[in-house]
Design an enzyme around this catalytic site. Structure first.
Site, mmCIF file in Angstrom:
data_model
loop_
_atom_site.group_PDB
_atom_site.id
_atom_site.type_symbol
_atom_site.label_atom_id
_atom_site.label_comp_id
_atom_site.label_asym_id
_atom_site.label_seq_id
_atom_site.Cartn_x
_atom_site.Cartn_y
_atom_site.Cartn_z
ATOM 1 N N ARG A 131 85.582 -7.994 61.141
ATOM 2 C CA ARG A 131 86.055 -6.684 60.684
ATOM 3 C C ARG A 131 84.950 -5.629 60.684
ATOM 4 O O ARG A 131 85.202 -4.450 60.926
ATOM 5 C CB ARG A 131 86.671 -6.819 59.286
ATOM 6 N N ILE A 166 90.792 2.092 57.692
ATOM 7 C CA ILE A 166 91.140 0.752 58.141
ATOM 8 C C ILE A 166 91.752 0.083 56.909
ATOM 9 O O ILE A 166 91.173 0.128 55.822
ATOM 10 C CB ILE A 166 89.915 -0.009 58.692
ATOM 11 N N SER A 167 92.929 -0.457 57.055
ATOM 12 C CA SER A 167 93.687 -0.980 55.917
ATOM 13 C C SER A 167 93.002 -2.164 55.247
ATOM 14 O O SER A 167 92.230 -2.895 55.861
ATOM 15 C CB SER A 167 95.090 -1.406 56.357
ATOM 16 N N GLN A 168 93.349 -2.348 53.993
ATOM 17 C CA GLN A 168 92.887 -3.473 53.184
ATOM 18 C C GLN A 168 93.214 -4.785 53.908
ATOM 19 O O GLN A 168 94.307 -4.949 54.439
ATOM 20 C CB GLN A 168 93.621 -3.381 51.847
ATOM 21 N N PRO A 169 92.291 -5.737 53.947
ATOM 22 C CA PRO A 169 92.527 -6.986 54.674
ATOM 23 C C PRO A 169 93.818 -7.709 54.285
ATOM 24 O O PRO A 169 94.543 -8.191 55.161
ATOM 25 C CB PRO A 169 91.299 -7.838 54.343
#
Length: 152
Positions: A44, A70-73
């Site tokens: 990431r 970038i979205s939360q994992p």
């Protein structure tokens, strides 16, 4: 063939990535082995600007260019699990941003066509996807409001 020595930074990233998958993703109920494996394989941190690389494996969204994130994992993993992408599937992603989700989807499906409206994000994402060897991702500039009319 000579073995390539893994750098300290690379080992640290792998450790943090594995911990993220174990605690934030599997630990919160994601069960798809394929999604968990993909998240363990895709680094990431390369999808972030260097100044935010330390936040790559935190349980939060992280800023990228053009006011995007970038979205939360966990959210990424949840979306991928819900999509149930089969190895033979073709995936359309609208709003590719950094390219992180496209890289993960490329591990799961046959082909990914991703659209991103910001040209600067498209160029950076293409570079990152090339670096990872994601040959089954077609990333295009466009806003996605009319969908995409191509045959994948």
């Amino acid at each position: 063939m000579r073995a390539v020595k893994e750098s300290k930074q690379s080992k640290r990233s792998r450790f943090l990535r594995d911990a993220m998958v174990d605690v934030q993703i599997a630990g919160r109920g994601i069960r798809s082995r394929r999604v968990l494996l993909a998240m363990r394989q895709v680094p990431r941190e390369i999808f972030l600007d260097r100044r935010f690389a330390e936040a790559a494996y935190e349980d939060s969204a992280v800023p990228i260019q053009k006011g995007q994130t970038i979205s939360q994992p966990y959210i990424v993993a949840r979306m991928l699990e819900a999509a149930e992408i089969a190895k033979s599937d073709r995936v359309l992603e609208i709003g590719a941003g950094s390219g992180y989700l496209a890289a993960l989807a490329a591990k799961l499906g046959r082909a990914v066509c991703a659209l991103e409206r910001h040209e600067a994000l498209v160029q950076r994402a293409r570079s990152r996807l090339r670096h990872l060897g994601c040959r089954n991702v077609d990333l295009r500039q466009g806003d996605g409001t009319a969908g995409l009319s191509i045959g994948l």
